[in-house]
Write an enzyme that holds these catalytic residues in place. Structure first.
Site, PDB file in Angstrom:
ATOM      1  N   SER B 145      -7.252   0.321  -5.641  1.00 56.75           N
ATOM      2  CA  SER B 145      -5.791   0.628  -5.550  1.00 56.75           C
ATOM      3  C   SER B 145      -5.688   0.354  -7.044  1.00 56.75           C
ATOM      4  CB  SER B 145      -5.537  -0.420  -4.720  1.00 56.75           C
ATOM      5  OG  SER B 145      -3.472  -0.633  -4.877  1.00 56.75           O
ATOM      6  N   ARG B 215       7.611  -7.980  -0.925  1.00 56.12           N
ATOM      7  CA  ARG B 215       6.648  -7.780  -0.401  1.00 56.12           C
ATOM      8  C   ARG B 215       6.591  -6.694   1.466  1.00 56.12           C
ATOM      9  NH1 ARG B 215       1.338  -8.277  -1.068  1.00 56.12           N
ATOM     10  NH2 ARG B 215      -0.319  -8.490   0.684  1.00 56.12           N
ATOM     11  N   ASP B 311      -4.669   7.242   4.343  1.00 55.69           N
ATOM     12  CA  ASP B 311      -4.256   6.095   3.112  1.00 55.69           C
ATOM     13  C   ASP B 311      -3.059   7.457   2.435  1.00 55.69           C
ATOM     14  OD1 ASP B 311      -3.089   5.891   0.865  1.00 55.69           O
ATOM     15  OD2 ASP B 311      -4.755   5.089  -0.032  1.00 55.69           O
ATOM     16  N   HIS B 344      -3.845   2.546   3.937  1.00 54.57           N
ATOM     17  CA  HIS B 344      -4.303   2.090   1.991  1.00 54.57           C
ATOM     18  C   HIS B 344      -5.666   0.678   2.052  1.00 54.57           C
ATOM     19  CE1 HIS B 344      -4.765   1.539  -1.714  1.00 54.57           C
ATOM     20  NE2 HIS B 344      -3.626   0.562  -1.872  1.00 54.57           N
TER      21      HIS B 344
END
Lengths: 199, 364
Positions: B145, B215, B311, B344
């Site tokens: 990432s 978040r 992802d 992901h």
């Protein structure tokens, strides 16, 4: 880590023997990397393309550089003349357009090696002629409905295609039952063929 | 395993892409394993957006295992019995490296006076750390990432510093969709009345609601529909039927709320703003005249890229784009798309094939 030469399939052994050490090679449809490992052991800089992720993983685990992808779509991503040799072993007959594949091979490689099972071999002819059925032979072991071979090709057809694409045939090798045979009558006698092409 | 946490104070001011330089930069880092005599067995692992240096040892705030403890350790794919593994908190973050919560030279926290930073600035800080550790060339740089962006940035800008570059579930540029999701998070933070233009340090009222929403939104992008459905479906949380209200009726709501509130205990809202901004600005091709292949011209490193088929944040096409550029640059590159249901976040979860690829690439 490299496969001993004797363990290589006969067509791969021919290719390994005729690629000069230090060459840059792209192995298209490289499988688990047997040819790549042999060429690397001879000091070549080898890259591969392979569609099956498990095979790619086995290659990466040997420290080989392999990109997962399907040759029909992803070979166009490779730069012109980026390799001394492009190798397509036992894969031509599985591609969507073998003619375009040959163009791509000769674009990315200064030279190319192509190996394929010869559909004009007498065993195949006999199965069709006498059985009236799509041949299932040692070289073509899978039934017609499940085979990956969607464009069967013969030695004579391949020679014609190479000529049509302006490729020079620099070398040719023919095999039957793992043994090398003479070029004479190869279209009917050879189980599979290896061609080296220049442009 | 126990880490060896330290703070490195960079001796030189850190020049920044946005102009100027940051003085007195501190980088907090952990190391695992031993550096060999030739100082040649170091692997730098770069963390993702909200990660930190607690790679393979207990996190001091959460008490949970390190974020990649399953991958890093003796005998594990990133083998600390053979390699010296370094993981540092990036600048702009909040676990000991200089960031918006740090005290500026005038004695007050930087807050929003902290300069806007880029991925390359973060890597510049990491290279400063390597210099301080007298490690000229890494055996490998590894990242997933945002960590993958750092690995690519290091390969492009300091090509002599790493022999291998492993990039997992990452990209060479942030897409409009990536930026859009980040903007959602930033707006949630800045809309929190307790954010007060970033001047909340030392106050009892922290912008926790906004940070939690940021978040939650981001967390959804880390998962896949298949993964969420398998885990929660439309199951109700601790109740036999719907409440016809706005409590967390569904398990998935309850899970997101838990993720959001847990996050606010360990992360700084201003750091979230700065780091997401750095990711949004990331475009490796743009840094190199618009052609990504030029970013890797003349590199001697070996590359391996890994993507996951579920992802959708950094999809396989992004990795292929990088592979294409590396091929055009003539770099040795491997690429594999792994099948995984978890989106992901798959790079953080158990995946045997990923383990074999990582081990094979680092050792092969």
């Amino acid at each position: 880590m490299a496969e001993p030469r004797s363990a290589l399939r006969p067509d791969l052994a021919v290719i390994a023997d005729h690629v000069p050490p230090g060459s840059r090679v792209l192995d298209i449809g490289c499988g688990d990397g047997a040819l790549m490992a042999a060429l690397r052991a001879r000091g070549c800089d080898v890259r591969g393309i392979e569609i099956d992720p498990d095979s790619v993983e086995r290659c990466v685990a040997q420290g080989l550089s392999v990109v997962q992808g399907d040759a029909d779509n992803h070979l166009v991503d490779y730069p012109d003349g980026g390799f001394d040799y492009a190798v397509l072993s036992q894969t031509l007959q599985t591609t969507a357009r073998p003619d375009r594949m040959l163009e791509q091979l000769l674009r990315v490689g200064k030279r190319a090696f192509v190996s394929f099972p010869n559909f004009a071999q007498w065993r195949t002819r006999a199965a069709l002629m006498f059985g009236g059925r799509m041949p299932v032979t040692r070289a073509l072991p899978v039934s017609w409905y499940a085979t990956a071979n969607i464009h069967h090709v013969t030695v004579a057809d391949f020679r014609e295609l190479a000529q049509e694409k302006g490729a020079r045939i620099e070398g040719e090798w023919f095999f039957s039952s793992e043994r090398r045979i003479a070029a004479r009558g190869a279209n009917i006698r050879a189980e599979f063929a290896v061609f080296e092409l220049g442009r | 395993m126990t880490g060896n946490s330290r703070i490195c104070r960079l001796s030189q001011p850190l020049p920044l892409d946005g102009g100027g330089a940051l003085e007195g930069v501190e980088i907090a880092y952990q190391t695992y394993g031993e550096l060999d005599g030739a100082r040649a067995n170091a692997i730098l692992v770069c963390h993702a957006l909200t990660g930190d240096q607690y790679l393979a040892d207990t996190h001091p705030v959460t008490g949970k295992p390190g974020w990649w403890e399953r991958m890093v350790g003796p005998g594990k794919p990133i083998d600390t019995s053979r390699h010296f593994v370094i993981c540092a908190n990036v600048i702009g973050s909040c676990m000991g490296s200089t960031g918006p919560a740090s005290i500026a030279p005038d004695g007050a926290p930087y807050a929003m006076r902290f300069p806007v930073i880029t991925i390359r600035d973060m890597v510049r800080g990491l290279v400063g750390l390597l210099d301080a550790l007298r490690i000229e060339r890494l055996h490998a740089v590894v990242g997933g990432s945002m960590g993958g962006m750092q690995a690519l940035s290091l390969a492009a800008n300091w090509p002599e510093r790493a022999g291998r570059v492993l990039v997992i579930a990452s990209t060479s540029r942030h897409s409009a969709q990536n930026i859009a999701f980040h903007e959602l998070g930033r707006q949630a933070i800045m809309a929190d009345p307790n954010w007060r233009r970033g001047e909340y340090y030392g106050s009892d009222a922290q912008p926790v609601a906004g940070l939690a929403v940021a978040r939650m939104a981001a967390h959804v992008t880390y998962l896949s529909e298949e993964g969420l459905t398998a885990k929660f479906g439309r199951n109700l949380q601790d109740r036999p039927e719907k409440s016809f209200g706005f409590d967390a009726d569904f398990q998935v709501e309850s899970y997101l709320r838990y993720q959001g509130s847990g996050f606010t205990k360990r992360f700084d809202a201003n750091s979230y703003l700065y780091i997401t901004r750095a990711m949004d600005y990331f475009d490796l091709a743009e840094e190199h005249g618009g052609r990504l292949a030029d970013a890797f011209a003349g590199t001697a490193a070996r590359f391996c890229l890994v993507s996951f088929d579920s992802d959708w944040l950094y999809p396989t096409s992004e990795s292929r784009h990088v592979v294409h550029a590396l091929n055009a640059a003539g770099a040795p590159v491997s690429f594999v798309e792994l099948s995984a249901p978890h989106g992901h976040d798959s790079f953080l979860l158990e995946h045997e094939t990923l383990d074999r690829v990582v081990r094979g690439f680092l050792d092969g």
